[in-house]
Design a protein around this motif. Sequence first.
Motif, PDB file in Angstrom:
ATOM      1  N   GLY A 122      -0.227  -3.985  -1.268  1.00 46.01           N
ATOM      2  CA  GLY A 122      -1.280  -4.924  -0.898  1.00 46.01           C
ATOM      3  C   GLY A 122      -2.041  -4.432   0.326  1.00 46.01           C
ATOM      4  N   THR A 123      -1.318  -3.793   1.227  1.00 42.88           N
ATOM      5  CA  THR A 123      -1.954  -3.220   2.419  1.00 42.88           C
ATOM      6  C   THR A 123      -2.980  -2.169   2.011  1.00 42.88           C
ATOM      7  OG1 THR A 123       0.099  -3.583   3.635  1.00 42.88           O
ATOM      8  CG2 THR A 123      -1.481  -2.056   4.618  1.00 42.88           C
ATOM      9  N   ASP A 131      -8.248 -11.674   0.547  1.00 41.76           N
ATOM     10  CA  ASP A 131      -6.847 -11.258   0.646  1.00 41.76           C
ATOM     11  C   ASP A 131      -6.045 -12.217  -0.238  1.00 41.76           C
ATOM     12  OD1 ASP A 131      -4.183 -10.848   1.256  1.00 41.76           O
ATOM     13  OD2 ASP A 131      -4.566 -10.371   3.361  1.00 41.76           O
ATOM     14  N   SER A 145      -1.082  -8.152  -3.717  1.00 34.38           N
ATOM     15  CA  SER A 145       0.161  -7.440  -3.389  1.00 34.38           C
ATOM     16  C   SER A 145       1.208  -7.746  -4.456  1.00 34.38           C
ATOM     17  CB  SER A 145       0.682  -7.917  -2.032  1.00 34.38           C
ATOM     18  OG  SER A 145       2.049  -7.561  -1.872  1.00 34.38           O
TER      19      SER A 145
HETATM   20  C1  LIG Z   1      -1.576 -12.167   3.433  1.00 35.55           C
HETATM   21  C2  LIG Z   1      -1.042 -10.801   3.162  1.00 35.55           C
HETATM   22  N1  LIG Z   1      -1.878  -9.749   3.224  1.00 35.55           N
HETATM   23  C3  LIG Z   1      -1.469  -8.503   2.967  1.00 35.55           C
HETATM   24  C4  LIG Z   1      -0.153  -8.236   2.634  1.00 35.55           C
HETATM   25  C5  LIG Z   1       0.273  -6.818   2.454  1.00 35.55           C
HETATM   26  O1  LIG Z   1       0.856  -6.571   1.219  1.00 35.55           O
HETATM   27  P1  LIG Z   1       1.971  -5.422   1.042  1.00 35.55           P
HETATM   28  O2  LIG Z   1       3.218  -5.898   1.680  1.00 35.55           O
HETATM   29  O3  LIG Z   1       2.087  -5.304  -0.456  1.00 35.55           O
HETATM   30  O4  LIG Z   1       1.427  -4.191   1.652  1.00 35.55           O
HETATM   31  C6  LIG Z   1       0.747  -9.284   2.531  1.00 35.55           C
HETATM   32  C7  LIG Z   1       2.146  -9.016   2.151  1.00 35.55           C
HETATM   33  O5  LIG Z   1       3.105  -9.466   2.599  1.00 35.55           O
HETATM   34  C8  LIG Z   1       0.303 -10.609   2.815  1.00 35.55           C
HETATM   35  O6  LIG Z   1       1.137 -11.644   2.767  1.00 35.55           O
END
Ligand SMILES: Cc1ncc(COP(=O)(O)O)c(C=O)c1O
Length: 369
Positions: free
Chosen positions: A60-61, A155, A179
């Motif tokens: 997700g990042t 997001d 994510s």
């Molecule tokens: C609001 C939000 N944005 C971004 C992310 C990032 O996702 P990832 O952990 O898959 O990199 C998360 C994950 O926990 C999240 O809760």
Amino acid sequence: MPIPLLDLKRQYEHMRDDMEKVLQEVAASQYFILGPEVEQFEKESATWLKVDHAVGVASGTDALLVALMALNIGPGDEVILPTFSFFATAGVVARLGATPVFVDIDPVDFNMDPEAIRDRLSDRTKAIIPVHLFGQSADLAAIREASGEVPIIEDCAQAWGADFEGTSVGGHGVMGAFSFFPSKNLGGFGDGGLVTTNDAELAATLRELRVHGQSGPYLHPTVGGNFRLDAIQAAVLRVKLPHVQGWIQGRRANSMRYVDLFTQAGLHEILGLPVALSGHGHTFNQFVIRAPRRDELRKYLSDREIGCAVYYPLSLHLQPCFNGLGYSEGDCPVAEQASREVLALPVFPELTQEEIEEVVGAIAEFYKD
Ligand SMILES: Cc1ncc(COP(=O)(O)O)c(C=O)c1O
């Protein structure tokens, strides 16, 4: 019996055979990165989300990072985002040399306060990132109105399956970032992510950026990164995809049960119960209450082996790494208060009625005097 905040083993029990079969297929194919599984998953998820394009990425990042890169965001640019979110929402902005501009949240749904955007817009604002926190869509109509022509990147990390006024999250902004962290509504067997868009040109850019900005064999018009989704994650997610709507219904039913039981016990007078706003498609990736004496309650529940967690104890504008941006305590009072009060309770779909009753019973016991 302990009640975990999340128990993925219960989910796995229902799909063990299907899962083992696809894992073996990926092993037999020895095709590990991108490839046919990922392509199929991208098609199926685009159909599921009713968007034109879905691009699988490594987390997700990375979905957020590559979306910002696709808009050429970098030093000198500003990106407005809610201060009450997981760190990644702001971290990706800073990693590109741009400046995160933090705004406060709405006290009811914990999502970005659309009015706060207007005060922070400048000619350097290059994107707005609303977060659909805890699985409930932010007010995308009000955010769109406040943002003018500035591109919106949603997001959607916590909100697979949520919609805003009938259209899936991830289909409102120029791009949506999802994510597949295992605890999400749709979670993989490790890290994974997805970018959605209805813009064919952006989709092509995202596909290049996720392989180091490569447009053809060893030809790089731009600098991208290694943001590729693995075949094994795509295979796992394809097995789970047909179940996810049912899981979301389970989360919603559990949340309603909590609200009923808390109300019957008179605890709605003491606690702040989550509000599922009409048209915001809450999926309850998290069931988050506001609790007086939160830290004592948290310890009380933990001592009784009832899982609970604080999302998030420190707002992003107060994180030490952003000290240089000049924020101080009191700048985003609604988020700061939320940080002191919120507590997430177990809400996963396989939670039993008895377990929900036990959680409510324990909380009632804590507040009894
Ligand atoms: C609001 C939000 N944005 C971004 C992310 C990032 O996702 P990832 O952990 O898959 O990199 C998360 C994950 O926990 C999240 O809760």
